[in-house]
Design an enzyme around this catalytic site. Structure first.
Site, PDB file in Angstrom:
ATOM      1  CG  ASN A   1      -0.239  -0.310   2.500  1.00 33.03           C
ATOM      2  OD1 ASN A   1       0.360  -1.365   2.653  1.00 33.03           O
ATOM      3  ND2 ASN A   1      -0.286   0.617   3.438  1.00 33.03           N
TER       4      ASN A   1
ATOM      5  CD  GLN B   1      -3.867  -0.182  -1.401  1.00 29.70           C
ATOM      6  OE1 GLN B   1      -4.253   0.292  -2.479  1.00 29.70           O
ATOM      7  NE2 GLN B   1      -4.016   0.474  -0.268  1.00 29.70           N
TER       8      GLN B   1
ATOM      9  CB  THR C   1     -27.801  -6.881  11.827  1.00 31.46           C
ATOM     10  OG1 THR C   1     -28.488  -7.398  12.967  1.00 31.46           O
ATOM     11  CG2 THR C   1     -28.806  -6.522  10.739  1.00 31.46           C
TER      12      THR C   1
ATOM     13  CB  CYS D   1      -2.740   2.840   8.546  1.00 31.22           C
ATOM     14  SG  CYS D   1      -3.591   2.456   7.038  1.00 31.22           S
TER      15      CYS D   1
HETATM   16  N1  PMP Z   1      -4.202  -3.934   4.057  1.00 31.23           N
HETATM   17  C1  PMP Z   1      -3.722  -3.054   3.180  1.00 31.23           C
HETATM   18  C2  PMP Z   1      -2.594  -3.453   2.294  1.00 31.23           C
HETATM   19  C3  PMP Z   1      -4.285  -1.780   3.079  1.00 31.23           C
HETATM   20  O1  PMP Z   1      -3.808  -0.909   2.207  1.00 31.23           O
HETATM   21  C4  PMP Z   1      -5.360  -1.446   3.931  1.00 31.23           C
HETATM   22  C5  PMP Z   1      -5.972  -0.070   3.884  1.00 31.23           C
HETATM   23  N2  PMP Z   1      -5.043   0.976   4.073  1.00 31.23           N
HETATM   24  C6  PMP Z   1      -5.825  -2.409   4.831  1.00 31.23           C
HETATM   25  C7  PMP Z   1      -5.219  -3.637   4.865  1.00 31.23           C
HETATM   26  C8  PMP Z   1      -6.967  -2.111   5.740  1.00 31.23           C
HETATM   27  O2  PMP Z   1      -8.152  -2.086   5.003  1.00 31.23           O
HETATM   28  P1  PMP Z   1      -9.515  -1.500   5.605  1.00 31.23           P
HETATM   29  O3  PMP Z   1      -9.382  -0.019   5.538  1.00 31.23           O
HETATM   30  O4  PMP Z   1     -10.563  -2.036   4.689  1.00 31.23           O
HETATM   31  O5  PMP Z   1      -9.649  -2.011   6.974  1.00 31.23           O
END
Ligand code: PMP
Length: 395
Positions: free
Chosen positions: A152, A180, A242, A327
């Site tokens: 990512n 990704q 749900t 993140c």
């Molecule tokens: N894995 C990768 C390689 C990602 O790029 C991301 C999102 N940044 C995630 C996991 C997490 O995905 P989500 O936002 O759907 O929880």
């Protein structure tokens, strides 16, 4: 207005997906678990249609798809969900890589705290993991191998096809975090040797808060996964609660569109990338990750001498870009992905990630370059002022 070039963090929702979502938010609001009226059965059929649409992208059957809240949850379910089986069968070794997303690395850390042994394979300097390094890390007691499809931060494609081939005769479960790559790079995920695939809705133009875990049967048997939550028994008991029908219908539609349109989309992204690389040449960027291994829609580069913070701020009127991983951007620490590639500090501090989709318009590249050159100009001016002040001080 600035052009949004941070699609690897999250992407816009396709208008056709929006319409699908709105139908199940507004008119068809039933609970997919209600069996006694049309509202329930229509919601249930929307979910089952979406299951088929998601399954089709990876060549799975609909019974192999579990809907989740996104790739983070899917990764957690895949890794933590296999732990009980591993512990009870004495297979307590896990193999993954140093460049995984935190939603893989942190569950692995949790398992390490529960007595599992984790081997994290280092990538090559180009940001890809050598399949042979994975094979060398695998042992007789390896329960699981987890390797992402596309990084990512750098956009570097990982050789999961080759890894799957090398593991053909090993019993370890193979998990791929495809957040990704799902719906973009189709063929690699269709290999039957891949047991578990994590999928995220908001990277393929569906809303945030929905995803899936594909869990392929082995020799007709379901994988020995245990759920993380307990409740109403939905999703084979693996993910109770749900079902968010509007989000699931949106993920289904987005999957259908991705499968039908991925070639044209990739071609449009490649054209965008060619122009970007040509236009940015005057800045003499260095690329973080082998360019010839990257997906058509992500590039990670450093402009020598410019920090990412300065650059992101300077270009903010022209383009919305990031330093890599949304993140981890709150922690302000250097990227674990780039440091695993052993890039030097200055290169990591200058890392910029630009990521787009097939509908992105080109930003004003001349304005982009002027903004970054403006930082250099200001720094040169500061340097010469310092020299002058220094001289004055000496006099
Ligand atoms: N894995 C990768 C390689 C990602 O790029 C991301 C999102 N940044 C995630 C996991 C997490 O995905 P989500 O936002 O759907 O929880």
């Amino acid at each position: 207005m600035a052009v949004y070039l941070d699609c690897a963090a999250t992407a816009p929702v396709d208008p056709r997906v929006q319409r699908e979502v709105m139908t199940y938010l507004g008119i068809e609001f039933g609970n997919a678990g209600s069996r006694h009226h049309g509202f329930g059965t229509r919601a249930r059929s929307a979910v089952e249609k979406a299951r088929v649409q998601v399954a089709a992208v990876v060549g799975a059957t609909r019974g192999e798809i579990v809907f989740t809240s996104g790739a983070t949850e899917s990764n957690n379910l895949a890794l933590l969900g296999l732990a009980e089986h591993g512990a009870s069968t004495g297979r307590t070794h896990l193999v993954s890589t140093r460049i995984e997303h935190k939603s893989v690395l942190e569950p692995l850390q949790t398992l390490a705290g529960r007595g599992f042994e984790v081997t994290l394979v280092a990538p090559e300097r180009g940001g890809w993991v050598h399949p042979q390094s994975i094979l060398e890390a695998v042992r007789e007691d390896t329960l699981l191998v987890s390797v992402m499809q596309v990084n990512n931060e750098t956009g570097v494609i990982q050789p999961i096809g080759e890894i799957a081939r090398l593991l053909q005769n090993h019993p370890a479960y193979l998990h791929v975090d495809a957040a990704q790559g799902f719906g973009k790079e189709i063929e690699p995920l269709r290999q039957r040797r891949i047991d578990l695939i994590s999928i995220s809705g908001h990277k393929i133009y569906a809303p945030k808060g929905v995803g899936a875990l594909a869990t392929r049967r082995r020799n007709g048997q379901r994988l020995p996964l245990t759920p993380l939550m307990h409740g109403g028994g939905q999703e084979l008991g693996l993910r109770p609660g749900t079902l968010p029908v509007p989000l699931i219908a949106g993920l289904g539609k987005a999957s259908e569109l991705a499968l039908a349109e991925h070639r044209e989309r990739n071609a449009a992204c490649r054209r965008f990338k060619e122009i970007l690389l040509r236009k940015l040449r005057p800045l003499k960027p260095v690329f973080n990750g082998s360019l010839n291994r990257t997906v058509p829609q992500i590039v990670n580069l450093t402009v020598p001498g410019i920090s990412s913070e300065e650059a992101i701020e300077a270009v903010s009127q022209v383009a919305a870009i990031s330093n890599g991983s949304a993140c981890t951007s709150t922690t302000d620490s250097c990227s674990h992905v780039l440091s695993a590639q052993e890039l030097d500090e200055a290169r990591m501090e200058g890392a910029l990630r630009l990521s787009w989709w097939h509908r992105s318009r080109q930003p004003d590249w001349n304005g982009f370059i002027r903004a970054i050159e403006g930082i250099r100009g200001a720094e040169d001016l500061e340097d010469s002022t310092e020299v002058r002040l220094g001289q004055a001080g000496a006099a």
